[in-house]
Design an enzyme around this catalytic site. Structure first.
Site, short mmCIF file in Angstrom:
data_model
loop_
_atom_site.label_atom_id
_atom_site.label_comp_id
_atom_site.label_asym_id
_atom_site.label_seq_id
_atom_site.Cartn_x
_atom_site.Cartn_y
_atom_site.Cartn_z
N LEU A 76 68.65 -60.46 -18.61
CA LEU A 76 69.51 -61.33 -19.40
C LEU A 76 70.09 -60.64 -20.63
O LEU A 76 70.93 -61.21 -21.33
CB LEU A 76 68.75 -62.58 -19.84
CG LEU A 76 67.71 -62.45 -20.96
CD1 LEU A 76 67.43 -63.83 -21.55
CD2 LEU A 76 66.43 -61.82 -20.49
N ARG A 120 73.17 -60.30 -6.42
CA ARG A 120 72.58 -59.11 -7.02
C ARG A 120 72.80 -57.87 -6.15
O ARG A 120 73.08 -56.79 -6.66
CB ARG A 120 71.07 -59.35 -7.22
CG ARG A 120 70.26 -58.12 -7.58
CD ARG A 120 70.58 -57.61 -8.95
NE ARG A 120 69.72 -56.51 -9.35
CZ ARG A 120 69.90 -55.79 -10.44
NH1 ARG A 120 70.91 -56.08 -11.24
NH2 ARG A 120 69.10 -54.80 -10.75
N GLU A 175 67.20 -49.88 -12.99
CA GLU A 175 66.61 -48.82 -13.79
C GLU A 175 67.66 -47.80 -14.23
O GLU A 175 67.56 -47.24 -15.33
CB GLU A 175 65.50 -48.13 -13.01
CG GLU A 175 64.26 -48.97 -12.77
CD GLU A 175 64.42 -49.96 -11.61
OE1 GLU A 175 63.49 -50.75 -11.39
OE2 GLU A 175 65.48 -49.94 -10.93
#
Length: 437
Positions: free
Chosen positions: A352, A285, A77
């Protein structure tokens, strides 16, 4: 469920939440401030000194003007909010940026180091969603408005904002079918929270429709802020130069999550010992999983190096482990093909859009419900393709490496698709204009 019951449940579960946060902090590192005054709304960051805390009695004097408060819960975010935050800063507005996770706060500090140094942007932890904590936070910060990024809905926070007459917006909002079901289980408390938003700007018409079903009385579609990102050109140039020096094809296995590294590594085993073959960038990640990924590579017997060591890959190296933060633009610029993970387990997929901005052909898995519209549109545009599992994704990446014409066509499609969706930041700033004067 009404808000009183929600609050009682939140208080009862708080020790478990704190334990979970402590364990995550231990794995991931960084300072989480789990029991810091900010988490309970009792302090605010002082102007120009992001590490120093002042009491809430002194905090209002620390602001030169009523700030625009932007909440970006975590890493994704914060990156998504970057174009909007930069637009606010370019207008000369003071900004308070709040987070829940340490990775989000660290990324905000990295992206806006100059604004923090000159005192225009300050960071803080979002308080826990207790009535007293949220009330104290708003009394200390005195924001002119609050902007929530993507889907951060906290009932007591929004109730406190209504009482304090702080207008609240949910922007670049995404709301999946899963989010709709969760909202339904919470019942009245979520409907009240959503109905109390003053402005809702959805990413897509489908998101707006689901938000309406959940209780948002009105919304409009402004698009996805992530399409307005600007890749740091120094990192892009660095990645391109690195790829040139390497002299080998590169495939990025980007943003892998729990349960995905093992299958990808299994798919790479047959390539081991092929000098001059593709180099695979394995990029977990979350930083707490760097060591886990390294252990899996050791167990598989694959020749690998860690990006954090600065060691250059050799001809026999199969994998470079991307165990650094803030370098995704470098990794994508260095890649010929990108497999965007988080989508090969039922986790919803990862962003993506950044890969397409770099002009890299994209491969995703079957589980992209967090980015469903974007993934479907990119596939339709020829910028991306979908594969069923990691083995098929690796095979598809190798097929693109073997076909320069197809790879170039997908690269061109990725750039064109990204460029065609720009403008969400301008539309968002226009909608926010009455609050920013």
């Amino acid at each position: 469920m009404n808000r009183a019951v929600y609050t009682l449940g939140l208080r009862a579960l708080a020790p478990l939440v704190w334990l979970w946060m402590a364990r995550r902090a231990k794995r991931a590192g960084g300072e989480w401030g789990i029991f810091s005054p900010e988490r309970f709304g009792r302090a605010a960051p002082a102007r120009g000194t992001p590490g120093r805390i002042v009491s809430d009695r002194d905090a209002p004097q620390a602001w030169d003007a009523a700030p625009v408060w932007v909440h970006a819960v975590s890493l994704g975010e914060t990156r998504a909010a970057q174009p909007l935050l930069q637009a606010l800063l370019d207008r000369g507005l003071p900004v308070l940026l709040t987070h829940i996770t340490a990775t989000g706060r660290a990324e905000g500090a990295r992206l806006f180091a100059d604004a923090i140094a000159r005192g225009q942007l300050r960071q803080a932890w979002l308080p826990y969603d207790f009535p007293g904590a949220t009330r104290r936070f708003l009394a200390a910060a005195k924001p002119r408005c609050g902007i929530l990024i993507e889907r951060e809905i906290w009932p007591n926070l929004l109730a406190a904002a209504r009482r304090a007459h702080v207008p609240m917006a949910l922007v670049s909002a995404r709301f999946s079918e899963s989010s709709l079901r969760q909202a339904g289980r919470l019942g009245a408390v979520m409907r009240e929270a959503l109905a109390g938003l003053d402005l809702v700007l959805a990413q897509t018409a489908a998101d707006a429709e689901r938000l309406a079903r959940a209780g948002v009385p009105r919304s409009s579609v402004s698009g996805n802020l992530k399409f307005d990102l600007s890749l740091p050109q120094d990192r892009v140039r660095e990645g391109q130069a690195w790829r040139t020096r390497l002299g080998r094809p590169v495939v990025a296995l980007a943003s892998t999550r729990e349960g995905e590294d093992g299958p990808f590594i299994d798919a790479l085993k047959r390539l081991a010992g092929t000098p001059g073959g593709p180099l695979f960038l394995l990029i977990p990640r979350h930083p707490q999983r760097f060591e886990e990924a390294a252990a899996l590579l050791e167990q598989a017997g694959l020749a690998y190096v860690r990006r954090s060591t600065g060691q250059a890959p050799e001809a026999r190296t199969t994998v470079l482990l991307g165990d650094t933060l803030g370098e995704m633009a470098f990794y994508y610029a260095a890649a010929d093909v990108a497999v965007v993970a988080g989508s090969f387990a039922p986790l919803g997929g990862q962003n993506l859009i950044e890969a397409c901005a770099a002009g890299v052909p994209v491969i995703v898995g079957p589980h992209t419900f967090n980015f469903q519209q974007a993934a479907n549109d990119a596939i339709e545009a020829g910028a991306a393709q979908r594969q069923a599992d990691p083995a098929q994704a690796v095979a598809a990446a190798l097929a693109l490496l073997a076909d320069p014409g197809a790879r170039q066509a997908a690269s061109d499609a990725a750039r064109a698709w990204f460029a065609s969706h720009a403008g969400a930041t301008a539309r968002t700033m226009e909608a926010l204009a009455p609050w920013l004067r």
